[in-house]
Design a protein around this motif. Structure first.
Motif, PDB file in Angstrom:
ATOM      1  N   PHE A  20      -1.081  -5.066   1.501  1.00  0.00           N
ATOM      2  CA  PHE A  20      -0.473  -5.252   0.186  1.00  0.00           C
ATOM      3  C   PHE A  20      -1.447  -5.957  -0.740  1.00  0.00           C
ATOM      4  CE2 PHE A  20       0.580  -9.011   2.605  1.00  0.00           C
ATOM      5  CZ  PHE A  20       0.382 -10.049   1.717  1.00  0.00           C
ATOM      6  N   SER A  21      -1.179  -5.825  -2.035  1.00  0.00           N
ATOM      7  CA  SER A  21      -1.929  -6.537  -3.058  1.00  0.00           C
ATOM      8  C   SER A  21      -1.016  -7.591  -3.668  1.00  0.00           C
ATOM      9  CB  SER A  21      -2.375  -5.591  -4.170  1.00  0.00           C
ATOM     10  OG  SER A  21      -3.372  -4.726  -3.708  1.00  0.00           O
ATOM     11  N   LEU A  22      -1.602  -8.713  -4.006  1.00  0.00           N
ATOM     12  CA  LEU A  22      -0.929  -9.735  -4.794  1.00  0.00           C
ATOM     13  C   LEU A  22      -1.544  -9.622  -6.179  1.00  0.00           C
ATOM     14  CD1 LEU A  22       1.058 -12.105  -4.762  1.00  0.00           C
ATOM     15  CD2 LEU A  22      -0.855 -13.591  -4.187  1.00  0.00           C
ATOM     16  N   LYS A  23      -0.711  -9.257  -7.168  1.00  0.00           N
ATOM     17  CA  LYS A  23      -1.192  -9.021  -8.520  1.00  0.00           C
ATOM     18  C   LYS A  23      -0.543  -9.987  -9.489  1.00  0.00           C
ATOM     19  CE  LYS A  23      -2.032  -4.098  -7.895  1.00  0.00           C
ATOM     20  NZ  LYS A  23      -1.919  -2.773  -8.522  1.00  0.00           N
ATOM     21  N   GLY A  24      -1.272 -10.334 -10.527  1.00  0.00           N
ATOM     22  CA  GLY A  24      -0.740 -11.220 -11.545  1.00  0.00           C
ATOM     23  C   GLY A  24      -1.791 -11.522 -12.587  1.00  0.00           C
ATOM     24  N   ALA A  65       0.842  -1.189   0.000  1.00  0.00           N
ATOM     25  CA  ALA A  65       0.000   0.000   0.000  1.00  0.00           C
ATOM     26  C   ALA A  65       0.882   1.245   0.000  1.00  0.00           C
ATOM     27  CB  ALA A  65      -0.915  -0.009   1.221  1.00  0.00           C
ATOM     28  N   SER A  66       0.367   2.301  -0.561  1.00  0.00           N
ATOM     29  CA  SER A  66       1.099   3.555  -0.666  1.00  0.00           C
ATOM     30  C   SER A  66       1.579   4.010   0.710  1.00  0.00           C
ATOM     31  CB  SER A  66       0.185   4.614  -1.276  1.00  0.00           C
ATOM     32  OG  SER A  66       0.853   5.839  -1.355  1.00  0.00           O
ATOM     33  N   GLY A  67       2.812   4.441   0.766  1.00  0.00           N
ATOM     34  CA  GLY A  67       3.368   4.945   2.016  1.00  0.00           C
ATOM     35  C   GLY A  67       3.937   3.875   2.935  1.00  0.00           C
ATOM     36  N   VAL A  68       3.745   2.609   2.608  1.00  0.00           N
ATOM     37  CA  VAL A  68       4.279   1.533   3.444  1.00  0.00           C
ATOM     38  C   VAL A  68       5.734   1.282   3.046  1.00  0.00           C
ATOM     39  CG1 VAL A  68       4.103  -0.917   4.035  1.00  0.00           C
ATOM     40  CG2 VAL A  68       2.031   0.444   3.740  1.00  0.00           C
ATOM     41  N   LYS A  69       6.623   1.400   4.001  1.00  0.00           N
ATOM     42  CA  LYS A  69       8.040   1.133   3.747  1.00  0.00           C
ATOM     43  C   LYS A  69       8.307  -0.322   4.125  1.00  0.00           C
ATOM     44  CE  LYS A  69       9.586   5.844   4.615  1.00  0.00           C
ATOM     45  NZ  LYS A  69       9.769   6.401   3.386  1.00  0.00           N
ATOM     46  N   ALA A  70       8.083  -1.190   3.163  1.00  0.00           N
ATOM     47  CA  ALA A  70       8.224  -2.623   3.410  1.00  0.00           C
ATOM     48  C   ALA A  70       9.041  -3.244   2.283  1.00  0.00           C
ATOM     49  CB  ALA A  70       6.854  -3.271   3.491  1.00  0.00           C
ATOM     50  N   GLN A  71       9.598  -4.409   2.582  1.00  0.00           N
ATOM     51  CA  GLN A  71      10.348  -5.172   1.591  1.00  0.00           C
ATOM     52  C   GLN A  71       9.823  -6.591   1.608  1.00  0.00           C
ATOM     53  OE1 GLN A  71      14.219  -4.579   3.442  1.00  0.00           O
ATOM     54  NE2 GLN A  71      14.923  -3.699   1.506  1.00  0.00           N
ATOM     55  N   ALA A  72       9.867  -7.231   0.450  1.00  0.00           N
ATOM     56  CA  ALA A  72       9.465  -8.634   0.375  1.00  0.00           C
ATOM     57  C   ALA A  72      10.421  -9.375  -0.553  1.00  0.00           C
ATOM     58  CB  ALA A  72       8.043  -8.759  -0.137  1.00  0.00           C
ATOM     59  N   TYR A  73      10.714 -10.599  -0.181  1.00  0.00           N
ATOM     60  CA  TYR A  73      11.540 -11.487  -0.994  1.00  0.00           C
ATOM     61  C   TYR A  73      10.836 -12.815  -1.124  1.00  0.00           C
ATOM     62  CZ  TYR A  73      15.348  -8.198  -0.187  1.00  0.00           C
ATOM     63  OH  TYR A  73      16.135  -7.077  -0.141  1.00  0.00           O
ATOM     64  N   PHE A  77      -4.675  -7.800   0.854  1.00  0.00           N
ATOM     65  CA  PHE A  77      -4.487  -8.357   2.188  1.00  0.00           C
ATOM     66  C   PHE A  77      -4.101  -7.249   3.156  1.00  0.00           C
ATOM     67  CE2 PHE A  77      -3.384 -11.510  -0.945  1.00  0.00           C
ATOM     68  CZ  PHE A  77      -4.038 -12.650  -0.507  1.00  0.00           C
ATOM     69  N   ALA A  78      -4.633  -7.292   4.345  1.00  0.00           N
ATOM     70  CA  ALA A  78      -4.254  -6.360   5.412  1.00  0.00           C
ATOM     71  C   ALA A  78      -4.336  -7.116   6.726  1.00  0.00           C
ATOM     72  CB  ALA A  78      -5.178  -5.150   5.433  1.00  0.00           C
ATOM     73  N   PHE A  79      -3.311  -6.953   7.525  1.00  0.00           N
ATOM     74  CA  PHE A  79      -3.346  -7.615   8.821  1.00  0.00           C
ATOM     75  C   PHE A  79      -2.461  -6.859   9.812  1.00  0.00           C
ATOM     76  CE2 PHE A  79      -0.384  -9.757   6.025  1.00  0.00           C
ATOM     77  CZ  PHE A  79       0.786  -9.801   6.756  1.00  0.00           C
ATOM     78  N   PRO A  80      -2.783  -6.994  11.100  1.00  0.00           N
ATOM     79  CA  PRO A  80      -1.992  -6.300  12.125  1.00  0.00           C
ATOM     80  C   PRO A  80      -0.602  -6.926  12.255  1.00  0.00           C
ATOM     81  CG  PRO A  80      -3.627  -7.718  13.149  1.00  0.00           C
ATOM     82  CD  PRO A  80      -3.881  -7.760  11.661  1.00  0.00           C
ATOM     83  N   VAL A  81       0.349  -6.103  12.657  1.00  0.00           N
ATOM     84  CA  VAL A  81       1.711  -6.562  12.879  1.00  0.00           C
ATOM     85  C   VAL A  81       1.908  -6.704  14.377  1.00  0.00           C
ATOM     86  CG1 VAL A  81       4.157  -5.981  12.653  1.00  0.00           C
ATOM     87  CG2 VAL A  81       2.563  -5.431  10.804  1.00  0.00           C
ATOM     88  N   ASP A  82       2.284  -7.888  14.794  1.00  0.00           N
ATOM     89  CA  ASP A  82       2.553  -8.154  16.205  1.00  0.00           C
ATOM     90  C   ASP A  82       4.058  -8.109  16.404  1.00  0.00           C
ATOM     91  OD1 ASP A  82       2.773  -8.983  18.781  1.00  0.00           O
ATOM     92  OD2 ASP A  82       1.839 -10.943  18.489  1.00  0.00           O
ATOM     93  N   SER A  83       4.541  -6.967  16.898  1.00  0.00           N
ATOM     94  CA  SER A  83       5.991  -6.790  17.043  1.00  0.00           C
ATOM     95  C   SER A  83       6.575  -7.636  18.166  1.00  0.00           C
ATOM     96  CB  SER A  83       6.329  -5.311  17.268  1.00  0.00           C
ATOM     97  OG  SER A  83       5.698  -4.860  18.452  1.00  0.00           O
ATOM     98  N   SER A  84       5.726  -8.189  19.029  1.00  0.00           N
ATOM     99  CA  SER A  84       6.257  -9.010  20.119  1.00  0.00           C
ATOM    100  C   SER A  84       6.558 -10.435  19.657  1.00  0.00           C
ATOM    101  CB  SER A  84       5.269  -9.042  21.290  1.00  0.00           C
ATOM    102  OG  SER A  84       4.082  -9.704  20.886  1.00  0.00           O
ATOM    103  N   ALA A  85       5.949 -10.846  18.550  1.00  0.00           N
ATOM    104  CA  ALA A  85       6.173 -12.205  18.042  1.00  0.00           C
ATOM    105  C   ALA A  85       7.466 -12.241  17.249  1.00  0.00           C
ATOM    106  CB  ALA A  85       5.003 -12.641  17.165  1.00  0.00           C
ATOM    107  N   SER A  86       8.307 -13.186  17.558  1.00  0.00           N
ATOM    108  CA  SER A  86       9.565 -13.316  16.839  1.00  0.00           C
ATOM    109  C   SER A  86       9.888 -14.791  16.680  1.00  0.00           C
ATOM    110  CB  SER A  86      10.678 -12.601  17.601  1.00  0.00           C
ATOM    111  OG  SER A  86      11.887 -12.730  16.904  1.00  0.00           O
ATOM    112  N   ASP A  87       9.865 -15.242  15.435  1.00  0.00           N
ATOM    113  CA  ASP A  87      10.169 -16.635  15.132  1.00  0.00           C
ATOM    114  C   ASP A  87      11.529 -16.665  14.453  1.00  0.00           C
ATOM    115  OD1 ASP A  87      10.422 -19.172  14.061  1.00  0.00           O
ATOM    116  OD2 ASP A  87       8.327 -19.299  13.436  1.00  0.00           O
TER     117      ASP A  87
END
Length: 176
Positions: free
Chosen positions: A133-137, A97-105, A148-158
């Motif tokens: 984010f959108s998944l496009k294709g 989404a616009s303004g989101v500073k995220a990276q994906a691999y 897709f939109a979902f909350p980020v739980d910063s306390s969870a770390s795997d």
């Protein structure tokens, strides 16, 4: 249908470019994600790093035959090729989404075939409360988009997710 190259190899570069870095950069640059590359290694001593990085960086997958009897290396090729016979979604990409500073691999997502799953790893700033984010294709000839939109739980770390993120980032660097 997506364009697919099935490369059957012993995994040894013995003509032309021979360094992994050169092969990965040149091939990926020339391909530019247009062809999904699937590689079938016919011997256990194949250059696994080259094969795995090359396929993952070019919308594909790999299989390396580990059997002792090399003349039987082709015995698993039917099973391997069945993984990419029935495409559902192709030319996939993640758009945050616009303004989101995220990276994906990986940057180039593999195509999804019937019975397949899609795995990617993302990272957002620690201050983010939500990621969208959108998944496009393409689905056949039709455009596909799912949001897709979902909350980020910063306390969870795997630790396994962090390890997978770092692995995907390393693959991306090798392709640059």
């Amino acid at each position: 249908r997506p364009v697919i190259a099935l490369v059957i190899t012993d995994g040894v570069a013995n003509k032309g470019l021979s360094r992994n870095e050169e092969i990965l950069r040149q091939f990926t640059k020339l391909n530019d994600g247009l062809i999904s590359v699937y590689m079938y290694g016919v011997k256990g001593s194949a250059n696994r790093e080259l094969i795995n990085v090359l396929t993952r960086g070019n919308r594909g997958e790999s299989y390396i035959f580990d059997g002792m009897l090399r003349w039987r290396a082709g015995s698993a090729i039917d099973d391997f090729s069945s993984r990419f016979r029935d495409p559902l979604l192709t030319d996939l990409r993640i758009v945050f989404a616009s303004g989101v500073k995220a990276q994906a691999y990986p940057r180039l997502l593999k195509n999804i075939y019937r019975g397949d799953t899609l795995e990617f790893y993302g990272r957002v700033p620690s201050t983010a409360k939500e990621v969208a984010f959108s998944l496009k294709g393409l689905s056949g000839k039709k455009a596909f988009e799912s949001f897709f939109a979902f909350p980020v739980d910063s306390s969870a770390s795997d630790p396994s997710i962090v390890e997978a993120w770092l692995s995907e980032q390393a693959i991306d660097r090798k392709l640059q």
